[in-house]
Write an enzyme that holds these catalytic residues in place. Sequence first.
Site, short mmCIF file in Angstrom:
data_model
loop_
_atom_site.label_atom_id
_atom_site.label_comp_id
_atom_site.label_asym_id
_atom_site.label_seq_id
_atom_site.Cartn_x
_atom_site.Cartn_y
_atom_site.Cartn_z
N LYS A 198 0.94 -1.26 0.10
CA LYS A 198 0.40 -0.11 0.15
C LYS A 198 0.81 1.29 -0.40
O LYS A 198 1.87 1.44 0.93
CB LYS A 198 -0.48 0.36 1.26
CG LYS A 198 -1.93 0.88 1.47
CD LYS A 198 -3.02 0.63 2.68
CE LYS A 198 -3.86 1.66 3.01
NZ LYS A 198 -4.46 1.66 4.08
N SER A 230 -9.74 1.55 2.65
CA SER A 230 -8.76 2.20 2.29
C SER A 230 -8.04 1.25 1.67
O SER A 230 -6.90 1.51 0.58
CB SER A 230 -7.87 3.41 3.25
OG SER A 230 -7.05 3.02 4.03
N SER A 249 -9.31 -1.06 7.27
CA SER A 249 -9.07 -1.07 5.94
C SER A 249 -8.13 -2.34 5.61
O SER A 249 -8.19 -1.68 3.96
CB SER A 249 -8.25 0.12 6.27
OG SER A 249 -8.79 1.79 5.74
#
Length: 472
Positions: free
Chosen positions: A76, A150, A174
Amino acid sequence: MAAVQATDPVWRPFPVAGATATVEACLERIRALNPVLNALITVDEEAALERARECDDLGAHGQHLGVLHGMPVVVKDNIDAVGFPTSSGSPAVERHPETDATAVARLRAAGAVIVGKANLDEFALGAMGINAHFGRCRNPWDPGRVPGGSSGGSAVAVAAALCIGALGTDTSGSVRTPAALNGLVGLRPSKGRVPLTGTTPVSPFFDTVGPMARSAVDVLRLFLAIAGDSTTTPAALHPQGLDVASAMRDLVGLRIGVPKEFFFDECHPQVEDRVRAAIQVLQDGGATVVEVDLPDAEPAHAHLSHMMLADAYQFHHERLASEPATYGPDVRRRILAGKDVSGADYSAGRSWAAHWSSQVRATFRDVDVLISPTVPRPAPCLEDFADTLAATAHLTHYSYAWTLADVPIISVPCGFVDGLPVGMQVIADHFREDLLLRVAVNYQHATTWHQAWPDMIRTGIAETTTQRKECS
């Protein structure tokens, strides 16, 4: 346990052996699918192939780098990885780190091949996979639907076979939300298991770094890598004795608690059916199932939202004041909401969290794990919600409370509704990831939901027009 079959035939997108061949397959798929799915922000093909060849050369001479030897992984883009820019989803703060985040350094030490950096909701604030700067990330099961966030790009990359494993961050859900909506296993470790060094914060009290993969065994390997070995990690934080063999131990004697209150409220009836069917599979495998009282979960969302947004405002307020246009409108609105959180509100949240954590952890005197749905519904269309904040609140309805309980949680795929994946959360006491992984590995041994692949992965064609429900 009797095997439960997935809706799609088993299909394998990776070569049987060889890091180079596996990475080449991932890169080919990235070139074909990422332009539509938008899962990855940056890719370094040359470095990935060089690392893969190194792994194969070492393997040919009997050397093995570690539990992730040759595994293609994406990270990420709020987690530093040398050789890649870190944007945290915002080009305005892009930088080029000279040091890996601790979790990434441990991935490399365990033999992982870092293929690229994954798209995310800006500054990891959101659950929809929407980014005003890098564009929307799309769900490979139906590109008209949201992938969750996210860590949406990390999840989509795994679900679309652009890699085998991924790292995300989980503050309020997330990792778990996109794992559920994309048919993956996603682990939020206990706070303290994985250092946050080299990650952009949302809320330091609640942030974690966690792994995602299709296979619970691969999540186990990723977790062992980023949790650190006993020579680099304090003994109290290292998951001693956890390995594939221990995770394969059967479920006879395991006590599962199913909450009576809140955690099935607002749930799509077919999602509830899939989760309760999964609990039955675990019971058939030897576990004992009982209902438990956890009456105080409902305030979790308001309390965690206040604290999380106050922390985000504290981190961003100076740049937000001087450069407001560099923030996407939804994220700017979300962060500014943290300005209005009073000290009394924050203190009340901390006090309530302590009470709730004590209540949850007291249940572990009577049960070993708890189970709830991960997300109340299958992946929605972006247009199903008029307001992204309301959408985020709905998708994370069942995740905030477990975050505030300060316990580890894993989401495991447990079926499909209208061709879209469904996930269940398994929750254990602090530092008992061994129980979570034991449940996940056993469940996947008895089922094949995690072996189903989106149609576009087989064809190599990402069609945004082929959708199961009209998404305008």
